[in-house]
Design a protein around this motif. Sequence first.
Motif, PDB file in Angstrom:
ATOM      1  N   LYS A  74     -23.871  13.048 -30.231  1.00 49.55           N
ATOM      2  CA  LYS A  74     -22.731  12.136 -30.289  1.00 49.55           C
ATOM      3  C   LYS A  74     -22.608  11.294 -29.020  1.00 49.55           C
ATOM      4  O   LYS A  74     -21.583  10.716 -28.757  1.00 49.55           O
ATOM      5  CB  LYS A  74     -21.458  12.933 -30.525  1.00 49.55           C
ATOM      6  N   THR A  75     -23.677  11.212 -28.220  1.00 44.54           N
ATOM      7  CA  THR A  75     -23.623  10.464 -26.968  1.00 44.54           C
ATOM      8  C   THR A  75     -24.241   9.077 -27.128  1.00 44.54           C
ATOM      9  O   THR A  75     -25.399   8.950 -27.515  1.00 44.54           O
ATOM     10  CB  THR A  75     -24.365  11.222 -25.849  1.00 44.54           C
ATOM     11  N   PRO A  76     -23.492   8.029 -26.810  1.00 44.89           N
ATOM     12  CA  PRO A  76     -23.993   6.653 -26.976  1.00 44.89           C
ATOM     13  C   PRO A  76     -25.265   6.364 -26.195  1.00 44.89           C
ATOM     14  O   PRO A  76     -26.029   5.481 -26.565  1.00 44.89           O
ATOM     15  CB  PRO A  76     -22.841   5.788 -26.473  1.00 44.89           C
ATOM     16  N   GLU A  77     -25.527   7.087 -25.112  1.00 42.88           N
ATOM     17  CA  GLU A  77     -26.730   6.855 -24.318  1.00 42.88           C
ATOM     18  C   GLU A  77     -28.008   7.087 -25.112  1.00 42.88           C
ATOM     19  O   GLU A  77     -29.062   6.576 -24.761  1.00 42.88           O
ATOM     20  CB  GLU A  77     -26.743   7.757 -23.074  1.00 42.88           C
ATOM     21  N   SER A  78     -27.935   7.846 -26.171  1.00 36.55           N
ATOM     22  CA  SER A  78     -29.143   8.148 -26.955  1.00 36.55           C
ATOM     23  C   SER A  78     -29.196   7.381 -28.277  1.00 36.55           C
ATOM     24  O   SER A  78     -30.068   7.621 -29.090  1.00 36.55           O
ATOM     25  CB  SER A  78     -29.242   9.649 -27.226  1.00 36.55           C
ATOM     26  N   TRP A  79     -28.278   6.457 -28.489  1.00 33.07           N
ATOM     27  CA  TRP A  79     -28.304   5.635 -29.701  1.00 33.07           C
ATOM     28  C   TRP A  79     -29.070   4.366 -29.395  1.00 33.07           C
ATOM     29  O   TRP A  79     -28.828   3.696 -28.397  1.00 33.07           O
ATOM     30  CB  TRP A  79     -26.909   5.274 -30.170  1.00 33.07           C
ATOM     31  N   GLY A  80     -30.012   4.007 -30.247  1.00 37.76           N
ATOM     32  CA  GLY A  80     -30.781   2.800 -30.006  1.00 37.76           C
ATOM     33  C   GLY A  80     -31.883   2.609 -31.025  1.00 37.76           C
ATOM     34  O   GLY A  80     -31.846   3.202 -32.106  1.00 37.76           O
TER      35      GLY A  80
END
Length: 85
Positions: A41-47
Amino acid sequence: MQNVSELNHSQQGQRLRLVLLSGEIAEVEIIEVALANKYDKTPESWGVVYDLISANRPRPAPKETAFWTRLDDIQSFEVLEKEAS
């Protein structure tokens, strides 16, 4: 152009034009779209993971290199070509 919030798994395998917040415009082929899920659920790993076809800025890289860009670094995108069925 579409808003980055519309990017989803259906774009995997498609050719897109990404407009990045840095000003770079890149034509890419999407390998994988990483979005929020019950485990991450961490935005740093969305891409997105993609093969670079062309860009308005040079990006030196070895052949057959896949690239990663976080979703929050993407301003907008445009679908250029859908995956052949």
